[in-house]
Enzyme design. Structure first.
Site, PDB file in Angstrom:
ATOM      1  N   GLY A 124       0.846  -1.190   0.000  1.00  0.00           N
ATOM      2  CA  GLY A 124       0.000   0.000   0.000  1.00  0.00           C
ATOM      3  C   GLY A 124       0.874   1.230   0.000  1.00  0.00           C
ATOM      4  N   CYS A 176       5.470  -6.050   1.610  1.00  0.00           N
ATOM      5  CA  CYS A 176       5.762  -4.620   1.623  1.00  0.00           C
ATOM      6  C   CYS A 176       5.025  -3.921   2.775  1.00  0.00           C
ATOM      7  CB  CYS A 176       5.385  -4.070   0.251  1.00  0.00           C
ATOM      8  SG  CYS A 176       5.875  -2.400  -0.012  1.00  0.00           S
ATOM      9  N   TYR A 177       4.040  -3.089   2.509  1.00  0.00           N
ATOM     10  CA  TYR A 177       3.285  -2.453   3.594  1.00  0.00           C
ATOM     11  C   TYR A 177       2.728  -3.521   4.546  1.00  0.00           C
ATOM     12  CZ  TYR A 177      -0.468   0.295   5.829  1.00  0.00           C
ATOM     13  OH  TYR A 177      -1.295   0.912   6.730  1.00  0.00           O
ATOM     14  N   HIS A 193       8.344  -7.335  -3.681  1.00  0.00           N
ATOM     15  CA  HIS A 193       7.074  -7.762  -4.296  1.00  0.00           C
ATOM     16  C   HIS A 193       7.226  -9.079  -5.061  1.00  0.00           C
ATOM     17  CE1 HIS A 193       4.646  -4.193  -3.468  1.00  0.00           C
ATOM     18  NE2 HIS A 193       5.796  -3.554  -3.502  1.00  0.00           N
ATOM     19  N   GLU A 239       4.915 -10.680  -6.460  1.00  0.00           N
ATOM     20  CA  GLU A 239       3.882 -10.795  -7.498  1.00  0.00           C
ATOM     21  C   GLU A 239       4.289 -10.214  -8.842  1.00  0.00           C
ATOM     22  OE1 GLU A 239       3.910  -8.879  -4.883  1.00  0.00           O
ATOM     23  OE2 GLU A 239       2.759  -7.044  -5.086  1.00  0.00           O
ATOM     24  N   SER A 262     -24.018 -11.021 -26.511  1.00  0.00           N
ATOM     25  CA  SER A 262     -23.477  -9.976 -27.384  1.00  0.00           C
ATOM     26  C   SER A 262     -22.533 -10.560 -28.423  1.00  0.00           C
ATOM     27  CB  SER A 262     -22.727  -8.943 -26.546  1.00  0.00           C
ATOM     28  OG  SER A 262     -21.492  -9.480 -26.115  1.00  0.00           O
ATOM     29  N   VAL A 278     -16.666 -12.388 -25.507  1.00  0.00           N
ATOM     30  CA  VAL A 278     -16.186 -13.531 -24.734  1.00  0.00           C
ATOM     31  C   VAL A 278     -17.043 -13.770 -23.485  1.00  0.00           C
ATOM     32  CG1 VAL A 278     -14.208 -14.502 -23.516  1.00  0.00           C
ATOM     33  CG2 VAL A 278     -13.841 -13.042 -25.495  1.00  0.00           C
ATOM     34  N   ASP A 279     -17.303 -12.697 -22.722  1.00  0.00           N
ATOM     35  CA  ASP A 279     -17.950 -12.879 -21.422  1.00  0.00           C
ATOM     36  C   ASP A 279     -19.360 -13.458 -21.540  1.00  0.00           C
ATOM     37  OD1 ASP A 279     -15.654 -11.610 -20.823  1.00  0.00           O
ATOM     38  OD2 ASP A 279     -16.569  -9.717 -20.217  1.00  0.00           O
ATOM     39  N   SER A 280     -20.182 -12.849 -22.385  1.00  0.00           N
ATOM     40  CA  SER A 280     -21.552 -13.363 -22.473  1.00  0.00           C
ATOM     41  C   SER A 280     -21.570 -14.738 -23.144  1.00  0.00           C
ATOM     42  CB  SER A 280     -22.486 -12.372 -23.183  1.00  0.00           C
ATOM     43  OG  SER A 280     -22.127 -12.201 -24.524  1.00  0.00           O
ATOM     44  N   LYS A 291     -10.430 -12.332 -16.465  1.00  0.00           N
ATOM     45  CA  LYS A 291     -10.634 -12.558 -17.905  1.00  0.00           C
ATOM     46  C   LYS A 291      -9.920 -13.810 -18.440  1.00  0.00           C
ATOM     47  CE  LYS A 291     -12.256 -10.589 -21.719  1.00  0.00           C
ATOM     48  NZ  LYS A 291     -13.550  -9.883 -21.800  1.00  0.00           N
TER      49      LYS A 291
END
Ligand code: XMP
Length: 512
Positions: A54, A81-82, A168, A170, A222, A225-227, A368
C-alpha cells in the site's frame, strides 16, 4: 467452494496481481477490503491471508489498518511490503519511517530457505518498492533473508505460519516470485492446487442449479467472450431453461449474426432468439454525428429493444449477466475500477428491478484469462474464446459522421478483409485489437483510366494489455500493404487506406 486465500487490500495497485498469481497456482483467492472483520474471514473459512502492499506509512494519520483480531485467527499469513510493516507494527516489533523510498531491483540473500524459499537459489533478484522498514523484529520472528539495505527483508515466525517480505513477489521482476507464493500456499497454508477450469465448472454448475431450481434464465448474448462463456456455462447447468437473446442493432460486423446463430442455435442447441432491430437503430441514428449522442441513442435503444423482447419471450425469474471479478471487487484504490466504467453501456441498468428479475452472474469470481480457460473447457472455439474486444455500440463508433446503410456496408466489407488477413497471418491473436474506421472524406484517385472520388478507410491496430494505454502495432509492411491493396481493390467506395499511428494516450483506441 474450494478453500479460499484472502488478499487484504491496503490500496496497492498490485492487489489484483497478487490475487491472480494465487490463482495461477490453481488456488482460489478473493480480495477483501482491508477493514474486513476477522469474524467474516473466519466464517468464509479462509485458509491463509495475504496482506497487500500500500502507498501509506503505517504511521500516517489515515493509514489503513486491519482488524487486529486477524492476527489471532490461527491462520497463516504473508505480509508483502506495507503488509510486513503492519505485522511489525501490530505484533510488537518496531517500524522506522523513512522518507526515501527503496525502489527497483535488489538482491535477496536467503539465510534460511525454510518453507517460504524452498527450492530457490541462495541469491534471488527481487523488486523493491517501499518506504518504511522493520528495525526490530516482533517476538517469535527471525530473519530468513537480507538485502543490501535491510537485515529484515524476509522474516518468519514459522510456529504461527507468519511470513513477511519487503519486496514484491507478485511482479515479474522478482525472480521466481510465483514460486514463493506457491510455497506459502501449498507449503505453509496447506491448501491443494485444485482451482482449475474443470473444477470451477463443476462447482459453478452445482451452484447455478441450486440457485435456479426449476426457474427460467434470460441472457443477453453480445457475441463477446464474457456473455458467450456465461451462455455456455448456464446451458451446461440448466439446458433449455436458458433463453438467450441476441439483438441485431445493424452495427455488427460482417457475418457476426450468422456466427452466433450457427454456434449457439445449431452447435449448442441453445434456445436462441435473434431480434432484428437494425432498422429501428438506423432510423434513430439518422443524421446524428456527435459521438456522445450516438452512444446514448444506441445504449437507450438497446435497453428498450431488449426489454421489449424479454416481455414477448414470456415469464422468467432470472437475468443472466457475464459480469467478471474485476467489476465486482470493492477496490480500495481511489477512483474505483476503470474497467467497470468502460462497460457502462453493457449494463442494462435498472432493468432487473423493473422486470422483477433476479441477477445470476456465473462468472463473477473470474478474471478474464480464467473466463477464457473456462470457455475453452466448455468447448467454445478459439475464435470466440480469444476474440478481440468489440465495443457495445459496435460499428456506430467506428464510423465518423453520418451512419448510413451504404457506408456500413463499405465499412463491413473493408473490416472483413482486414480480419481475414489478421487471421491468415496469425496477427489477430497477437495484437489487442485490429479494426477499420470509416472516414466520410472523399479523396481523388485513379482506377484503370478513370478518375475516382471515394472514401477513406483508416486501419486501427493496437497493442495493449488492459486497454488503459495502447500503442499502435508495428506490423510488417507487407501485411499492411496487402490489406491496403485488397481493400482498395475489393471494396467498392474506398479509394484510400491510411494507418493510424497514434498511441493512447493521447488518442483513444476507438475513434469516437
Ligand atoms: P477507448 O476507445 O476508450 O477504448 O480507448 C478502450 C477499450 O474499450 C472498448 N470500448 C467499449 N467497450 N462499450 C464497450 O463495451 C463501449 O461503449 C466502448 N467504448 C470503447 C474499446 O474497444 C477498447 O477495447
Amino acid at each position: 467452494m474450494p478453500q479460499v486465500i484472502a488478499v487484504l487490500d491496503f490500496g496497492s495497485q498490485l492487489t489484483q496481481v497478487i490475487a491472480r498469481r494465487i490463482r495461477e497456482c490453481e488456488v482460489y483467492s478473493r480480495i477483501y477490503h482491508f477493514s474486513t472483520p476477522a469474524s467474516k474471514l473466519r466464517d468464509d473459512g479462509v485458509a491463509g491471508i495475504i496482506l497487500s502492499g500500500g502507498p501509506q506509512s503505517v504511521y500516517s494519520a489515515n493509514a489503513p489498518h486491519p482488524d487486529p483480531e486477524i492476527f489471532r485467527l490461527g491462520v497463516p499469513m504473508l505480509g508483502i511490503c506495507y503488509g510486513v510493516q503492519l505485522m511489525g507494527h501490530f505484533l510488537g516489533g518496531k517500524v522506522a519511517h523513512s522518507k526515501a523510498r527503496e525502489y527497483g531491483h535488489g538482491v535477496l540473500t536467503v539465510r534460511r530457505p525454510g518453507r517460504l524459499f524452498k527450492g530457490l537459489a541462495r541469491k534471488v533478484r527481487v523488486w523493491n518498492s517501499h518506504g518504511d522498514k522493520i528495525t526490530r523484529l516482533p517476538p517469535g520472528f527471525r530473519a530468513i533473508g537480507v538485502t543490501e539495505n535491510s537485515p529484515f527483508a524476509a522474516v518468519e515466525d514459522a510456529r504461527r505460519g507468519f511470513y513477511g517480505i519487503q519486496f514484491h513477489p507478485e511482479v515479474f521482476h522478482t525472480e521466481r516470485g510465483v514460486d514463493m507464493i506457491r510455497n506459502f500456499l501449498l507449503g505453509v497454508c496447506g491448501v491443494k492446487a485444485e482451482w482449475t477450469a474443470k473444477d470451477f465448472i463443476g462447482h459453478a454448475v452445482d451452484g447455478i442449479r441450486a440457485q435456479v431450481g426449476k426457474g427460467r434464465v434470460l441472457l443477453g448474448l453480445s457475441g463477446g467472450v464474457d456473455s458467450s462463456v456465461a451462455a455456455a456455462l448456464l446451458h451446461k447447468a440448466i439446458g433449455r431453461q436458458l433463453t438467450c437473446v441476441f439483438v441485431d442493432n445493424g452495427l455488427l460486423r460482417k457475418g457476426e449474426r450468422e456466427l452466433v446463430e450457427k454456434l449457439y442455435g445449431d452447435h449448442f442447441n441453445i434456445d436462441l432468439r435473434v431480434v432484428d432491430a437494425s432498422r429501428l437503430f438506423l432510423r434513430r441514428l439518422k443524421g446524428v454525428t456527435d459521438p456522445e449522442q450516438k452512444r446514448k441513442i444506441i445504449g437507450r435503444t438497446f435497453v428498450e429493444v431488449f426489454e421489449r423482447s424479454l416481455k414477448s419471450i414470456g415469464k422468467a425469474e432470472f437475468l443472466g449477466q457475464g459480469t467478471l471479478y474485476p467489476d465486482v471487487i470493492e477496490s480500495v484504490s481511489i477512483g474505483g475500477n476503470p474497467a467497470s466504467l468502460i462497460k457502462t453501456h453493457h449494463n442494462v441498468g435498472g432493468l432487473p428491478e423493473r422486470m422483477k428479475l433476479k441477477l445470476i452472474e456465473p462468472l463473477r469470481e473470474l478474471f478474464k484469462d480464467e473466463v477464457r480457460r473456462v470457455g475453452a473447457a466448455l468447448g467454445l472455439p478459439r475464435e470466440v474464446v480469444w476474440r478481440q474486444p468489440f465495443p457495445g455500440p459496435g460499428l456506430g463508433v467506428r464510423m465518423m459522421g453520418d451512419i448510413t446503410a451504404e457506408r456500413l456496408e463499405i465499412l463491413r466489407n473493408a473490416d472483413a478483409v482486414l480480419q481475414e488477413e489478421m487471421m491468415r497471418t496469425g496477427y489477430y491473436y497477437k495484437v489487442w485489437q485490429s479494426f477499420c474506421v470509416f472516414l466520410p472524406v472523399r479523396t481523388v484517385g485513379v482506377f484503370g483510366d478513370e478518375r475516382t472520388y471515394d472514401y477513406v478507410i483508416a486501419l486501427r491496430i493496437v497493442e495493449s494489455t488492459d486497454a488503459m494505454t495502447a500503442d499502435w502495432a508495428k506490423l510488417p509492411h507487407e501485411v499492411i500493404q496487402r490489406v491496403s491493396s485488397r481493400i482498395t481493390n475489393e471494396v467498392r467506395g474506398v479509394g484510400r487506406v491510411v494507418y493510424d499511428v497514434s498511441s493512447k494516450p493521447p488518442a483513444t483506441i476507438e475513434w469516437e
